[in-house]
Scaffold this motif. Structure first.
Motif, PDB file in Angstrom:
ATOM      1  N   LYS A 121      -5.699   3.830   0.722  1.00  0.00           N
ATOM      2  CA  LYS A 121      -5.197   5.030   1.475  1.00  0.00           C
ATOM      3  C   LYS A 121      -3.613   4.833   0.997  1.00  0.00           C
ATOM      4  O   LYS A 121      -3.054   4.086   1.719  1.00  0.00           O
ATOM      5  N   ASP A 122      -3.169   5.758   0.281  1.00  0.00           N
ATOM      6  CA  ASP A 122      -1.725   5.810  -0.061  1.00  0.00           C
ATOM      7  C   ASP A 122      -1.299   4.683  -0.814  1.00  0.00           C
ATOM      8  O   ASP A 122      -0.308   4.017  -0.629  1.00  0.00           O
ATOM      9  N   GLY A 123      -2.035   3.964  -1.818  1.00  0.00           N
ATOM     10  CA  GLY A 123      -2.049   2.911  -2.503  1.00  0.00           C
ATOM     11  C   GLY A 123      -2.122   1.574  -1.853  1.00  0.00           C
ATOM     12  O   GLY A 123      -1.902   0.342  -2.319  1.00  0.00           O
ATOM     13  N   HIS A 150     -10.503   7.504   8.038  1.00  0.00           N
ATOM     14  CA  HIS A 150      -9.311   7.621   7.300  1.00  0.00           C
ATOM     15  C   HIS A 150      -8.988   9.039   6.552  1.00  0.00           C
ATOM     16  O   HIS A 150      -7.837   9.021   5.896  1.00  0.00           O
ATOM     17  N   VAL A 151      -9.904   9.827   6.705  1.00  0.00           N
ATOM     18  CA  VAL A 151      -9.726  11.152   5.800  1.00  0.00           C
ATOM     19  C   VAL A 151      -9.296  12.057   6.843  1.00  0.00           C
ATOM     20  O   VAL A 151      -9.955  12.427   7.711  1.00  0.00           O
ATOM     21  N   SER A 152      -8.289  12.618   6.568  1.00  0.00           N
ATOM     22  CA  SER A 152      -7.766  13.734   7.611  1.00  0.00           C
ATOM     23  C   SER A 152      -8.421  15.036   7.096  1.00  0.00           C
ATOM     24  O   SER A 152      -8.708  15.285   6.038  1.00  0.00           O
ATOM     25  N   ALA A 153      -8.575  15.728   8.070  1.00  0.00           N
ATOM     26  CA  ALA A 153      -9.275  17.177   7.926  1.00  0.00           C
ATOM     27  C   ALA A 153      -8.352  18.251   7.406  1.00  0.00           C
ATOM     28  O   ALA A 153      -7.102  17.962   7.224  1.00  0.00           O
TER      29      ALA A 153
END
Length: 52
Positions: free
Chosen positions: A25-27, A49-52
């Motif tokens: 996530k974000d590298g 880890h996935v935001s809606a």
């Protein structure tokens, strides 16, 4: 990826067992799983880890 064809990345991320799943996530690596994981476990990991 095929660790035999990408040994530099395997070493960089400390992959010593196959299968190994790294979730980025974000590298950055935010999760690391080794061995077989069922679909529900993988979905839970990704959803966390996935935001809606």
């Amino acid at each position: 990826m095929d660790v035999m064809e990408n040994m530099d990345l395997a070493v960089k991320y400390g992959i010593a067992a196959v299968p190994t799943l790294l979730l980025f996530k974000d590298g950055e690596v935010v999760e690391r799983l080794q061995g077989y994981q069922d679909k529900a476990k993988l979905q839970q990991l990704i959803d966390g880890h996935v935001s809606a």
